[in-house]
Design a protein around this motif. Structure first.
Motif, PDB file in Angstrom:
ATOM      1  N   VAL A  56       0.660  -1.202   0.061  1.00  0.00           N
ATOM      2  CA  VAL A  56       0.055   0.033  -0.093  1.00  0.00           C
ATOM      3  C   VAL A  56       0.885   1.337  -0.110  1.00  0.00           C
ATOM      4  N   SER A  57       1.956   1.100   0.953  1.00  0.00           N
ATOM      5  CA  SER A  57       2.734   2.569   0.934  1.00  0.00           C
ATOM      6  C   SER A  57       3.525   2.558  -0.425  1.00  0.00           C
ATOM      7  N   HIS A  58       3.951   1.603  -0.973  1.00  0.00           N
ATOM      8  CA  HIS A  58       4.510   1.780  -2.278  1.00  0.00           C
ATOM      9  C   HIS A  58       3.585   2.312  -3.319  1.00  0.00           C
ATOM     10  N   GLU A  59       2.283   1.768  -3.478  1.00  0.00           N
ATOM     11  CA  GLU A  59       1.515   2.102  -4.396  1.00  0.00           C
ATOM     12  C   GLU A  59       0.930   3.606  -4.162  1.00  0.00           C
ATOM     13  N   LEU A  60       0.917   4.122  -2.899  1.00  0.00           N
ATOM     14  CA  LEU A  60       0.466   5.496  -2.756  1.00  0.00           C
ATOM     15  C   LEU A  60       1.325   6.610  -3.137  1.00  0.00           C
ATOM     16  N   ARG A  61       2.797   6.106  -3.157  1.00  0.00           N
ATOM     17  CA  ARG A  61       3.833   7.069  -3.425  1.00  0.00           C
ATOM     18  C   ARG A  61       3.550   7.908  -4.809  1.00  0.00           C
ATOM     19  N   THR A  62       3.214   7.243  -5.905  1.00  0.00           N
ATOM     20  CA  THR A  62       3.134   7.771  -7.086  1.00  0.00           C
ATOM     21  C   THR A  62       1.919   8.861  -7.459  1.00  0.00           C
ATOM     22  N   PRO A  63       0.713   8.367  -6.951  1.00  0.00           N
ATOM     23  CA  PRO A  63      -0.447   9.196  -7.123  1.00  0.00           C
ATOM     24  C   PRO A  63      -0.197  10.655  -5.987  1.00  0.00           C
ATOM     25  N   LEU A  64       0.513  10.478  -5.114  1.00  0.00           N
ATOM     26  CA  LEU A  64       0.632  11.516  -4.271  1.00  0.00           C
ATOM     27  C   LEU A  64       1.706  12.189  -4.731  1.00  0.00           C
ATOM     28  N   THR A  65       2.790  11.916  -5.360  1.00  0.00           N
ATOM     29  CA  THR A  65       3.712  12.828  -5.993  1.00  0.00           C
ATOM     30  C   THR A  65       3.051  13.741  -7.204  1.00  0.00           C
ATOM     31  N   VAL A  66       1.993  13.140  -7.918  1.00  0.00           N
ATOM     32  CA  VAL A  66       1.591  13.811  -8.734  1.00  0.00           C
ATOM     33  C   VAL A  66       0.393  14.665  -8.319  1.00  0.00           C
ATOM     34  N   ILE A  67      -0.273  14.347  -7.219  1.00  0.00           N
ATOM     35  CA  ILE A  67      -0.915  15.478  -6.622  1.00  0.00           C
ATOM     36  C   ILE A  67      -0.165  16.871  -6.242  1.00  0.00           C
ATOM     37  N   THR A  68       0.773  16.264  -5.483  1.00  0.00           N
ATOM     38  CA  THR A  68       1.687  17.516  -4.775  1.00  0.00           C
ATOM     39  C   THR A  68       2.240  18.441  -6.218  1.00  0.00           C
ATOM     40  N   GLY A  69       2.632  17.509  -7.176  1.00  0.00           N
ATOM     41  CA  GLY A  69       3.228  18.209  -8.276  1.00  0.00           C
ATOM     42  C   GLY A  69       2.199  19.421  -8.692  1.00  0.00           C
ATOM     43  N   TYR A  70       0.973  19.099  -8.890  1.00  0.00           N
ATOM     44  CA  TYR A  70      -0.137  20.129  -9.516  1.00  0.00           C
ATOM     45  C   TYR A  70      -0.631  21.050  -8.567  1.00  0.00           C
ATOM     46  N   LEU A  71      -0.538  20.736  -7.230  1.00  0.00           N
ATOM     47  CA  LEU A  71      -0.815  21.660  -6.222  1.00  0.00           C
ATOM     48  C   LEU A  71       0.321  22.554  -6.149  1.00  0.00           C
ATOM     49  N   GLU A  72       1.482  22.465  -6.441  1.00  0.00           N
ATOM     50  CA  GLU A  72       2.563  23.369  -6.559  1.00  0.00           C
ATOM     51  C   GLU A  72       2.359  24.193  -7.772  1.00  0.00           C
ATOM     52  N   THR A  73       2.018  23.545  -8.899  1.00  0.00           N
ATOM     53  CA  THR A  73       1.792  24.164 -10.181  1.00  0.00           C
ATOM     54  C   THR A  73       0.728  25.582 -10.032  1.00  0.00           C
ATOM     55  N   MET A  74      -0.513  25.068  -9.043  1.00  0.00           N
ATOM     56  CA  MET A  74      -1.545  25.730  -8.936  1.00  0.00           C
ATOM     57  C   MET A  74      -1.042  26.937  -7.888  1.00  0.00           C
ATOM     58  N   GLN A  75      -0.171  26.791  -7.013  1.00  0.00           N
ATOM     59  CA  GLN A  75       0.231  27.781  -6.010  1.00  0.00           C
ATOM     60  C   GLN A  75       1.035  28.812  -6.725  1.00  0.00           C
TER      61      GLN A  75
END
Ligand code: ADP
Length: 265
Positions: A42-61
């Protein structure tokens, strides 16, 4: 027999009568293996989506910063909150993966000479940067200090202890990191004069996700996994953790290593 573990317990009655209880704990063992695999996957699988979410949030910021007057103020607050929580989740995932690795890999691999003085110097300097000059952090360690172990694992354990000392000590506090050697081995002592811990919590500190005061500590950004990591790293180095603490006065975390290495090469 492969995959079968038996737990024996022997009870003696009087001098001649003996009762032997044999309990099959194969199922328990299998469940424990499943739990470890599940957490790691689970930890491994959650890493990639979270990286994508963080990336887009930073772009929006970044986008918001370009049009400060046009966006409603709540957007800025919301984005900051989301980024803080995403970072928290990243820290939890990273700590869970570290724990999984510690639980599953062979502790004899990757052990070598670790220059403790150099390692502690790095850890203390990082903690001082984190404290941003708000604490006095002092290191006492002989230049010759050396251990047989895994540098990365030890760095993780020592960092957790020193960062905790900073996190749970109010500004202006003192933190002392000492390496003490004697004929029997060595002790790393991390002492602070911070908030301290009530004695009733001490036995549970190294449990996963155990935090003394979840509400109050939510600001510190911890994961509740740091001391569980410390415990596992020490186990793999045949070392033990001692904690002594007084609420309002401070805490001392001591890692006792059974042997030191004379030469680091
Ligand atoms: P966390 O990520 O919450 O710091 P840890 O596993 O590292 O998780 O520590 C577990 C709990 O032990 C912390 O939440 C805190 O309540 C307590 N703790 C750890 N170190 C200290 C310390 N030096 N002083 C006071 N409390 C501490």
């Amino acid at each position: 027999i492969e995959n079968i573990r038996l737990q024996y317990s022997i009870t003696l009655y009087g001098t001649n009568n003996r009762l032997v209880v044999v309990r099959n704990i194969t199922r328990l063992h299998q469940l424990e293996v499943m739990r470890k695999d599940f957490v790691a996957n689970v930890s491994h699988e959650l890493r990639t989506p979270l990286t994508v979410i963080t990336g887009y949030l930073e772009t929006m910021q970044d986008g918001l910063a370009l049009m400060p007057d046009k966006a409603p103020p709540v957007w800025k607050r919301a984005l900051t909150q989301m980024l803080t929580q995403a970072e928290r989740m990243q820290n939890i995932i990273s700590d869970l993966l570290t724990l999984s690795r510690l639980e599953t890999s062979d502790n004899q691999v990757d052990q070598g000479a670790v220059n403790v003085h150099e390692l502690l110097d790095t850890v203390v300097n990082d903690a001082m940067a984190y404290s941003d000059g708000k604490h006095r952090v002092k290191l006492e360690c002989p230049d010759s200090a050396c251990l047989t172990g895994n540098r990365e694992e030890l760095r993780s354990a020592f960092s957790n202890l020193v960062y905790n000392a900073v996190k749970y000590t109010p500004e202006g506090g003192d933190i002392k990191v000492r390496w003490l050697e004697n004929n029997y081995g060595a002790t790393l002592q991390v002492k602070d004069n911070g908030i301290g811990i009530d004695p009733q919590h001490l036995p549970r500190l190294t449990e996963r996700f155990y935090r003394v005061d979840k509400g109050r500590h939510s600001q510190t950004g911890g994961t509740g996994l740091g001391l569980a990591i410390v415990k596992h790293v020490l186990l793999r180095h045949n070392a033990v953790l001692d904690v002594s603490s007084k609420p309002g006065k401070g805490s001392t975390f001591s890692c006792r290593f059974p042997a030191v290495r004379r030469e680091c090469g």
